[in-house]
Design a protein around this motif. Structure first.
Motif, PDB file in Angstrom:
ATOM      1  N   GLU A   8      -4.316  43.474   1.207  1.00  0.00           N
ATOM      2  CA  GLU A   8      -4.854  42.335   0.461  1.00  0.00           C
ATOM      3  C   GLU A   8      -5.323  41.223   1.394  1.00  0.00           C
ATOM      4  O   GLU A   8      -5.987  40.293   0.954  1.00  0.00           O
ATOM      5  CB  GLU A   8      -3.796  41.776  -0.499  1.00  0.00           C
ATOM      6  N   MET A   9      -4.978  41.308   2.655  1.00  0.00           N
ATOM      7  CA  MET A   9      -5.377  40.280   3.625  1.00  0.00           C
ATOM      8  C   MET A   9      -6.667  40.734   4.295  1.00  0.00           C
ATOM      9  O   MET A   9      -6.654  41.578   5.188  1.00  0.00           O
ATOM     10  CB  MET A   9      -4.265  40.069   4.654  1.00  0.00           C
ATOM     11  N   ARG A  43      -4.264  30.984   5.014  1.00  0.00           N
ATOM     12  CA  ARG A  43      -2.832  30.680   5.065  1.00  0.00           C
ATOM     13  C   ARG A  43      -2.109  30.924   3.736  1.00  0.00           C
ATOM     14  O   ARG A  43      -0.978  31.425   3.764  1.00  0.00           O
ATOM     15  CB  ARG A  43      -2.580  29.282   5.624  1.00  0.00           C
ATOM     16  N   PRO A  44      -2.687  30.629   2.555  1.00  0.00           N
ATOM     17  CA  PRO A  44      -1.950  30.952   1.327  1.00  0.00           C
ATOM     18  C   PRO A  44      -1.715  32.451   1.159  1.00  0.00           C
ATOM     19  O   PRO A  44      -0.635  32.867   0.741  1.00  0.00           O
ATOM     20  CB  PRO A  44      -2.843  30.408   0.206  1.00  0.00           C
ATOM     21  N   VAL A  45      -2.706  33.252   1.521  1.00  0.00           N
ATOM     22  CA  VAL A  45      -2.567  34.703   1.422  1.00  0.00           C
ATOM     23  C   VAL A  45      -1.499  35.185   2.405  1.00  0.00           C
ATOM     24  O   VAL A  45      -0.640  36.003   2.065  1.00  0.00           O
ATOM     25  CB  VAL A  45      -3.923  35.401   1.691  1.00  0.00           C
ATOM     26  N   PHE A  46      -1.531  34.664   3.619  1.00  0.00           N
ATOM     27  CA  PHE A  46      -0.549  35.046   4.629  1.00  0.00           C
ATOM     28  C   PHE A  46       0.854  34.600   4.218  1.00  0.00           C
ATOM     29  O   PHE A  46       1.825  35.349   4.357  1.00  0.00           O
ATOM     30  CB  PHE A  46      -0.929  34.465   5.991  1.00  0.00           C
ATOM     31  N   SER A  68       1.405  40.682  -7.762  1.00  0.00           N
ATOM     32  CA  SER A  68       1.698  39.256  -7.918  1.00  0.00           C
ATOM     33  C   SER A  68       1.567  38.509  -6.588  1.00  0.00           C
ATOM     34  O   SER A  68       1.217  37.330  -6.570  1.00  0.00           O
ATOM     35  CB  SER A  68       3.085  39.033  -8.529  1.00  0.00           C
ATOM     36  N   THR A  69       1.793  39.218  -5.490  1.00  0.00           N
ATOM     37  CA  THR A  69       1.600  38.615  -4.167  1.00  0.00           C
ATOM     38  C   THR A  69       0.125  38.291  -3.944  1.00  0.00           C
ATOM     39  O   THR A  69      -0.217  37.204  -3.483  1.00  0.00           O
ATOM     40  CB  THR A  69       2.099  39.568  -3.067  1.00  0.00           C
ATOM     41  N   ALA A  70      -0.740  39.249  -4.266  1.00  0.00           N
ATOM     42  CA  ALA A  70      -2.179  39.022  -4.100  1.00  0.00           C
ATOM     43  C   ALA A  70      -2.648  37.871  -4.987  1.00  0.00           C
ATOM     44  O   ALA A  70      -3.423  37.014  -4.551  1.00  0.00           O
ATOM     45  CB  ALA A  70      -2.949  40.297  -4.426  1.00  0.00           C
ATOM     46  N   TYR A  71      -2.151  37.828  -6.204  1.00  0.00           N
ATOM     47  CA  TYR A  71      -2.540  36.753  -7.133  1.00  0.00           C
ATOM     48  C   TYR A  71      -2.046  35.402  -6.629  1.00  0.00           C
ATOM     49  O   TYR A  71      -2.782  34.413  -6.635  1.00  0.00           O
ATOM     50  CB  TYR A  71      -1.998  37.067  -8.527  1.00  0.00           C
ATOM     51  N   LEU A  72      -0.810  35.366  -6.167  1.00  0.00           N
ATOM     52  CA  LEU A  72      -0.262  34.121  -5.628  1.00  0.00           C
ATOM     53  C   LEU A  72      -1.029  33.682  -4.381  1.00  0.00           C
ATOM     54  O   LEU A  72      -1.325  32.499  -4.218  1.00  0.00           O
ATOM     55  CB  LEU A  72       1.230  34.282  -5.300  1.00  0.00           C
ATOM     56  N   ARG A  99      -4.083  34.129  -3.641  1.00  0.00           N
ATOM     57  CA  ARG A  99      -5.406  33.590  -3.994  1.00  0.00           C
ATOM     58  C   ARG A  99      -5.316  32.285  -4.778  1.00  0.00           C
ATOM     59  O   ARG A  99      -6.287  31.528  -4.828  1.00  0.00           O
ATOM     60  CB  ARG A  99      -6.176  34.622  -4.802  1.00  0.00           C
ATOM     61  N   HIS A 100      -4.171  32.056  -5.434  1.00  0.00           N
ATOM     62  CA  HIS A 100      -4.037  30.893  -6.326  1.00  0.00           C
ATOM     63  C   HIS A 100      -2.675  30.223  -6.113  1.00  0.00           C
ATOM     64  O   HIS A 100      -1.922  30.027  -7.060  1.00  0.00           O
ATOM     65  CB  HIS A 100      -4.184  31.326  -7.785  1.00  0.00           C
TER      66      HIS A 100
END
Length: 182
Positions: free
Chosen positions: A7-8, A23-26, A74-78, A80-81
């Protein structure tokens, strides 16, 4: 767990500023990786107390694996948002599910596994810690809707709580001395 790194995506633009935007994705990836690692470690510790395989053991283990399989979404969604209340809520809800499944798995092994003093100490300590985690996740759900950063921070607190095994925080909340033979 490593599939979450897919997802990164590398930024199209070169430079550190383009990386800074990731940074939010990481952050979401690191937090979720820590969670899956915590479950992996504790799963192995828990199964060292198992003495027989039963349908309940198999299905409770499958339930845990299924709930953990939801974490990458949920990690990917978090990621991104990160500031979104919906993303924080979904993330905490997704973390609550494996906590409940793990409690079920642990209760099966507690009933059918080793009954030694060391096992009983382990069961008591981890059950109390697991109940505390479930309570924190449950509290994080409504908090996430109004203060997403605090909601996600509570998830981080639970991860920290589990990564510091048998420390002063455990003894304060759980009133136990820790496992024998660590």
């Amino acid at each position: 767990v490593t599939i979450m790194v897919l997802e990164m995506h590398a930024p199209e633009e070169p430079g550190f500023s383009a990386l800074w935007h990731l940074r939010p994705v990481f952050f979401a990836y690191v937090l979720s990786y820590a969670y899956v690692a915590i479950y992996w470690v504790n799963h192995h510790r828990l199964f060292s107390h198992a003495t027989k395989v039963s349908n309940r053991l198999l299905w409770s283990n499958i339930a845990l694996l299924f709930t953990l399989s939801l974490v990458p979404f949920s990690t990917a969604y978090l990621g991104r948002h990160l500031a979104s209340s919906e993303a924080a809520f979904l993330y905490n809800f997704t973390l609550l599910l494996p906590a409940l499944a793990y409690y079920w798995l642990e209760s099966v092994i507690r009933r059918t596994g080793s009954q030694s003093v060391a096992s009983q100490t382990y069961y008591r300590a981890t059950s109390r810690k697991g109940i505390a985690a479930v309570i924190i996740y449950a509290l994080a759900l409504p908090i996430s809707l109004y203060a997403p950063v605090i909601g996600v921070s509570l998830a981080g607190l639970v991860a920290l709580f589990w990564m510091l095994p048998w420390g002063p925080l455990d003894r304060f909340f759980l009133r136990c001395e820790g496992p024998e033979g660590e």
